[in-house]
Motif scaffolding. Structure first.
Motif, PDB file in Angstrom:
ATOM      1  N   ALA A  15       7.463   8.751  -0.116  1.00 47.20           N
ATOM      2  CA  ALA A  15       7.122   8.741  -1.542  1.00 47.20           C
ATOM      3  C   ALA A  15       5.867   9.578  -1.815  1.00 47.20           C
ATOM      4  CB  ALA A  15       6.912   7.307  -2.018  1.00 47.20           C
ATOM      5  N   CYS A  16       4.900   9.526  -0.895  1.00 46.40           N
ATOM      6  CA  CYS A  16       3.700  10.364  -1.048  1.00 46.40           C
ATOM      7  C   CYS A  16       4.053  11.846  -1.030  1.00 46.40           C
ATOM      8  CB  CYS A  16       2.699  10.040   0.062  1.00 46.40           C
ATOM      9  SG  CYS A  16       1.953   8.395  -0.038  1.00 46.40           S
ATOM     10  N   ALA A  17       5.005  12.206  -0.167  1.00 45.50           N
ATOM     11  CA  ALA A  17       5.415  13.612  -0.114  1.00 45.50           C
ATOM     12  C   ALA A  17       6.196  14.018  -1.359  1.00 45.50           C
ATOM     13  CB  ALA A  17       6.267  13.855   1.136  1.00 45.50           C
ATOM     14  N   ALA A  18       6.963  13.073  -1.943  1.00 44.73           N
ATOM     15  CA  ALA A  18       7.762  13.393  -3.124  1.00 44.73           C
ATOM     16  C   ALA A  18       6.926  13.453  -4.399  1.00 44.73           C
ATOM     17  CB  ALA A  18       8.886  12.369  -3.284  1.00 44.73           C
ATOM     18  N   TYR A  19       5.843  12.696  -4.447  1.00 47.71           N
ATOM     19  CA  TYR A  19       4.992  12.651  -5.642  1.00 47.71           C
ATOM     20  C   TYR A  19       3.551  12.956  -5.228  1.00 47.71           C
ATOM     21  CZ  TYR A  19       9.069  10.263  -7.537  1.00 47.71           C
ATOM     22  OH  TYR A  19      10.335   9.946  -7.930  1.00 47.71           O
ATOM     23  N   PRO A  20       3.210  14.224  -5.069  1.00 45.38           N
ATOM     24  CA  PRO A  20       1.864  14.589  -4.585  1.00 45.38           C
ATOM     25  C   PRO A  20       0.748  14.103  -5.500  1.00 45.38           C
ATOM     26  CG  PRO A  20       3.374  16.474  -4.522  1.00 45.38           C
ATOM     27  CD  PRO A  20       4.051  15.406  -5.288  1.00 45.38           C
ATOM     28  N   GLU A  21       1.052  13.932  -6.798  1.00 44.14           N
ATOM     29  CA  GLU A  21      -0.011  13.518  -7.714  1.00 44.14           C
ATOM     30  C   GLU A  21      -0.483  12.093  -7.428  1.00 44.14           C
ATOM     31  OE1 GLU A  21       3.997  12.851  -9.755  1.00 44.14           O
ATOM     32  OE2 GLU A  21       3.011  14.336  -8.457  1.00 44.14           O
ATOM     33  N   HIS A  22       0.369  11.269  -6.783  1.00 43.73           N
ATOM     34  CA  HIS A  22      -0.016   9.900  -6.440  1.00 43.73           C
ATOM     35  C   HIS A  22      -0.296   9.738  -4.949  1.00 43.73           C
ATOM     36  CE1 HIS A  22       1.234   8.719 -10.457  1.00 43.73           C
ATOM     37  NE2 HIS A  22       2.449   9.222 -10.242  1.00 43.73           N
ATOM     38  N   ALA A  23      -0.142  10.804  -4.179  1.00 40.92           N
ATOM     39  CA  ALA A  23      -0.179  10.690  -2.718  1.00 40.92           C
ATOM     40  C   ALA A  23      -1.509  10.122  -2.227  1.00 40.92           C
ATOM     41  CB  ALA A  23       0.087  12.055  -2.082  1.00 40.92           C
ATOM     42  N   GLU A  24      -2.613  10.598  -2.767  1.00 40.46           N
ATOM     43  CA  GLU A  24      -3.922  10.160  -2.270  1.00 40.46           C
ATOM     44  C   GLU A  24      -4.129   8.662  -2.489  1.00 40.46           C
ATOM     45  OE1 GLU A  24      -8.685  11.280  -2.795  1.00 40.46           O
ATOM     46  OE2 GLU A  24      -7.135  12.404  -3.884  1.00 40.46           O
ATOM     47  N   ALA A  25      -3.784   8.162  -3.678  1.00 39.35           N
ATOM     48  CA  ALA A  25      -3.983   6.736  -3.973  1.00 39.35           C
ATOM     49  C   ALA A  25      -3.065   5.875  -3.115  1.00 39.35           C
ATOM     50  CB  ALA A  25      -3.720   6.473  -5.454  1.00 39.35           C
ATOM     51  N   TRP A  26      -1.795   6.281  -2.992  1.00 36.71           N
ATOM     52  CA  TRP A  26      -0.862   5.491  -2.193  1.00 36.71           C
ATOM     53  C   TRP A  26      -1.241   5.509  -0.722  1.00 36.71           C
ATOM     54  CZ3 TRP A  26       4.156   7.790  -4.755  1.00 36.71           C
ATOM     55  CH2 TRP A  26       4.296   7.239  -6.038  1.00 36.71           C
ATOM     56  N   HIS A  27      -1.653   6.661  -0.226  1.00 37.04           N
ATOM     57  CA  HIS A  27      -2.028   6.749   1.180  1.00 37.04           C
ATOM     58  C   HIS A  27      -3.264   5.900   1.465  1.00 37.04           C
ATOM     59  CE1 HIS A  27      -3.436   8.616   4.970  1.00 37.04           C
ATOM     60  NE2 HIS A  27      -2.141   8.799   5.184  1.00 37.04           N
ATOM     61  N   SER A  28      -4.219   5.899   0.554  1.00 33.43           N
ATOM     62  CA  SER A  28      -5.422   5.075   0.737  1.00 33.43           C
ATOM     63  C   SER A  28      -5.069   3.591   0.745  1.00 33.43           C
ATOM     64  CB  SER A  28      -6.428   5.367  -0.375  1.00 33.43           C
ATOM     65  OG  SER A  28      -6.830   6.725  -0.348  1.00 33.43           O
ATOM     66  N   GLU A  29      -4.173   3.194  -0.158  1.00 37.46           N
ATOM     67  CA  GLU A  29      -3.758   1.792  -0.195  1.00 37.46           C
ATOM     68  C   GLU A  29      -3.019   1.409   1.081  1.00 37.46           C
ATOM     69  OE1 GLU A  29      -1.204  -1.300  -3.036  1.00 37.46           O
ATOM     70  OE2 GLU A  29      -1.417   0.824  -3.588  1.00 37.46           O
ATOM     71  N   LEU A  30      -2.189   2.322   1.590  1.00 39.44           N
ATOM     72  CA  LEU A  30      -1.460   2.058   2.833  1.00 39.44           C
ATOM     73  C   LEU A  30      -2.419   1.864   4.000  1.00 39.44           C
ATOM     74  CD1 LEU A  30       1.199   1.920   4.444  1.00 39.44           C
ATOM     75  CD2 LEU A  30       1.126   4.409   4.623  1.00 39.44           C
TER      76      LEU A  30
ATOM     77  N   GLY B 102      -5.489   0.969   3.799  1.00 39.08           N
ATOM     78  CA  GLY B 102      -6.242  -0.261   3.567  1.00 39.08           C
ATOM     79  C   GLY B 102      -5.482  -1.497   4.002  1.00 39.08           C
ATOM     80  N   LEU B 103      -4.182  -1.518   3.739  1.00 35.42           N
ATOM     81  CA  LEU B 103      -3.373  -2.659   4.162  1.00 35.42           C
ATOM     82  C   LEU B 103      -3.303  -2.757   5.682  1.00 35.42           C
ATOM     83  CD1 LEU B 103      -0.351  -2.567   1.656  1.00 35.42           C
ATOM     84  CD2 LEU B 103      -2.196  -4.243   1.765  1.00 35.42           C
ATOM     85  N   LYS B 104      -3.163  -1.611   6.342  1.00 36.20           N
ATOM     86  CA  LYS B 104      -3.089  -1.627   7.803  1.00 36.20           C
ATOM     87  C   LYS B 104      -4.424  -2.004   8.442  1.00 36.20           C
ATOM     88  CE  LYS B 104       0.749   1.589   8.392  1.00 36.20           C
ATOM     89  NZ  LYS B 104       1.588   0.606   9.092  1.00 36.20           N
TER      90      LYS B 104
ATOM     91  N   ALA C 201       3.129  -7.527   2.646  1.00 38.04           N
ATOM     92  CA  ALA C 201       2.250  -6.704   1.809  1.00 38.04           C
ATOM     93  C   ALA C 201       2.829  -5.307   1.596  1.00 38.04           C
ATOM     94  CB  ALA C 201       0.869  -6.616   2.454  1.00 38.04           C
ATOM     95  N   LEU C 202       3.403  -4.714   2.634  1.00 37.52           N
ATOM     96  CA  LEU C 202       3.981  -3.376   2.509  1.00 37.52           C
ATOM     97  C   LEU C 202       5.217  -3.382   1.609  1.00 37.52           C
ATOM     98  CD1 LEU C 202       3.652  -2.017   6.158  1.00 37.52           C
ATOM     99  CD2 LEU C 202       2.378  -1.264   4.147  1.00 37.52           C
ATOM    100  N   GLU C 203       6.039  -4.428   1.709  1.00 36.36           N
ATOM    101  CA  GLU C 203       7.204  -4.507   0.829  1.00 36.36           C
ATOM    102  C   GLU C 203       6.777  -4.627  -0.634  1.00 36.36           C
ATOM    103  OE1 GLU C 203       9.523  -7.752   2.541  1.00 36.36           O
ATOM    104  OE2 GLU C 203      11.071  -6.297   3.040  1.00 36.36           O
ATOM    105  N   ALA C 204       5.723  -5.415  -0.888  1.00 36.64           N
ATOM    106  CA  ALA C 204       5.227  -5.542  -2.257  1.00 36.64           C
ATOM    107  C   ALA C 204       4.697  -4.201  -2.773  1.00 36.64           C
ATOM    108  CB  ALA C 204       4.137  -6.610  -2.318  1.00 36.64           C
TER     109      ALA C 204
END
Length: 427
Positions: free
Chosen positions: A178-193, A195-197, A209-212
């Motif tokens: 999803a980060c690769a498909a939507y670069p405009e959100h990639a940084e926020a999603w990657h940071s959240e990922l 953070g969860l790990k 947590a990852l499913e949510a």
């Protein structure tokens, strides 16, 4: 037969050794067999901390016992010296002594020592033990139900952790895609990922947590693009131009005199051509603005899934789709296992996650997984005939919704094809 148990004075007694001795003196022994207890002890070995040389010695002791001693009120006593065990296992006698002590403290066997420390067994004419000194497996028989419960809980925990690891791996890959498909959100999603790990959650918590997070990503992306797909304002104005242009030209043609007919013919032809061109463009705009209308469903999702899988079993899918099972590296033995492998199979045929979710929502998760395995198998066997496996999957979903899909015929055809190929191989 002697009911009591003796511990030699030279042994250093611990509470665990005394507990095993009390178990060996019990009179209420559950009915069991040697094979049943042997399998149970081997399954319970990781729980009891039995491994390596200790496990090897336990296996030898079980093998030396007689099957009749494990039934009824009999007591399985094994009389073998530490020296002989050391010879069998290629270990020192001191290490053998430590391993036997671990088995006793684990509540598997009990010491039944003779006054001289020797181990021996005397049997009567019926083969029953009349007097025996050695290592007694009665504690394992007494704890039969307890050990069964421990093994079941352990297996359930292992299965839960394994499923959680699969969810973590699958969902993490989906988020990265999803980060690769939507670069405009990639940084926020990657940071959240990340953070969860980094929270240090156990596998079950991390999977949840990852499913949510993945569900929030799908919801956000879907909400962002649905309004644009439903917009249809331009269709009305385009259609009005198409409808009025031919009418105006015909009315003007009637009003003109025959002396101007040639001139009007050329003008009229141009207008009609323009109208046709505009109509084609309008049709294209209409198809882009409105999603395709799906054909009427043959019933609810559960009814459709029951109809598709009425004559299909997991065994049939596994037999027909052997190449697909090998490609995903899974032994499909149940419907949940087949559905769990769908995320890998869809990637192999180039089907998007949205396409898979749409198909499973329309015909049910298990029916969609069976269709997906069938498409993957056919694509693997005949890649030249199925150039678009994703489209083939969607077409089969549509047929299932309409009630016209006979999946069992496709699967039996794959089974027959596999048998024919085996017969055609050179000897």
């Amino acid at each position: 037969m002697v009911r009591g148990t003796e511990i030699a004075s030279f042994r250093r007694v611990t509470p665990a050794i005394l507990a095993s001795a009390r178990l060996a003196m019990a009179n209420d022994i559950p009915e069991s067999t040697k094979a049943e207890v042997a399998i149970l002890l081997k399954k319970a070995a990781p729980i009891l901390g039995i491994d390596g040389s200790t496990y090897h010695i336990m296996d030898i002791l079980i093998g030396l016992s007689r099957a009749d001693d494990w039934t009824g009120s009999n007591r399985p006593i094994v009389a073998i010296s530490n020296a002989k065990l050391a010879e069998y296992t290629a270990r020192s006698e001191r290490q053998v002594t430590r391993c036997i002590r671990r088995l006793v403290e684990a509540g598997i066997i009990a010491y039944r020592d003779s006054p001289t420390g020797r181990r021996f067994v005397y049997r009567d004419k019926d083969g029953d033990i009349s007097k025996g000194y050695g290592l007694d497996f009665t504690p394992a028989r007494v704890r039969l139900h307890e050990l069964k419960a421990l093994v079941e809980d352990f297996q359930a925990r292992l299965n839960s952790e394994q499923e959680a690891r699969r969810i973590v791996s699958r969902t993490s890959r989906a988020i990265i895609d999803a980060c690769a498909a939507y670069p405009e959100h990639a940084e926020a999603w990657h940071s959240e990922l990340q953070g969860l790990k980094g929270l240090g959650l156990d596998k079950e918590g991390e999977a949840e947590a990852l499913e949510a997070m993945h569900a929030r990503i799908i919801l956000a992306v879907t909400e962002e693009y649905v309004p644009h797909k439903m917009s249809g304002e331009g269709d009305i104005s385009v259609m009005s131009i198409i409808n009025t242009t031919p009418q105006n030209s015909l009315e003007r043609k009637k009003e003109r005199t025959r002396s101007h007919e040639r001139e009007l013919n050329s003008d009229h032809s141009g207008r009609i051509a323009a109208g046709i061109s505009t109509e084609k463009k309008s049709g294209a705009v209409q198809s882009e603005s409105h999603p395709p209308v799906r054909k009427k469903s043959a019933g609810t999702v559960d009814e459709i899934q029951s109809q598709v899988l009425a004559s299909v079993s997991v065994g049939l899918v596994r037999s027909a789709c052997r190449q697909a099972c090998e490609m995903v590296g899974a032994e499909i033995r149940s419907w949940p296992e087949l559905a769990a492998a769908a995320s890998t199979m869809r990637l192999m045929i180039g089907l998007s996650e949205a396409g898979w979710l749409d198909g499973s929502a329309r015909v049910g998760r298990f029916a969609a997984a069976a269709i997906l395995a069938t498409v993957l198998e056919k694509a693997a066997r005949s890649p030249d005939q199925i150039t678009s496996p994703g489209g083939y999957f969607r077409a089969m979903i549509d047929r299932a919704v309409e009630g016209n899909l006979h999946l069992e015929k496709s699967l039996f055809g794959l089974v027959d094809g596999a048998i024919k190929r085996i017969g055609e191989r050179p000897a």
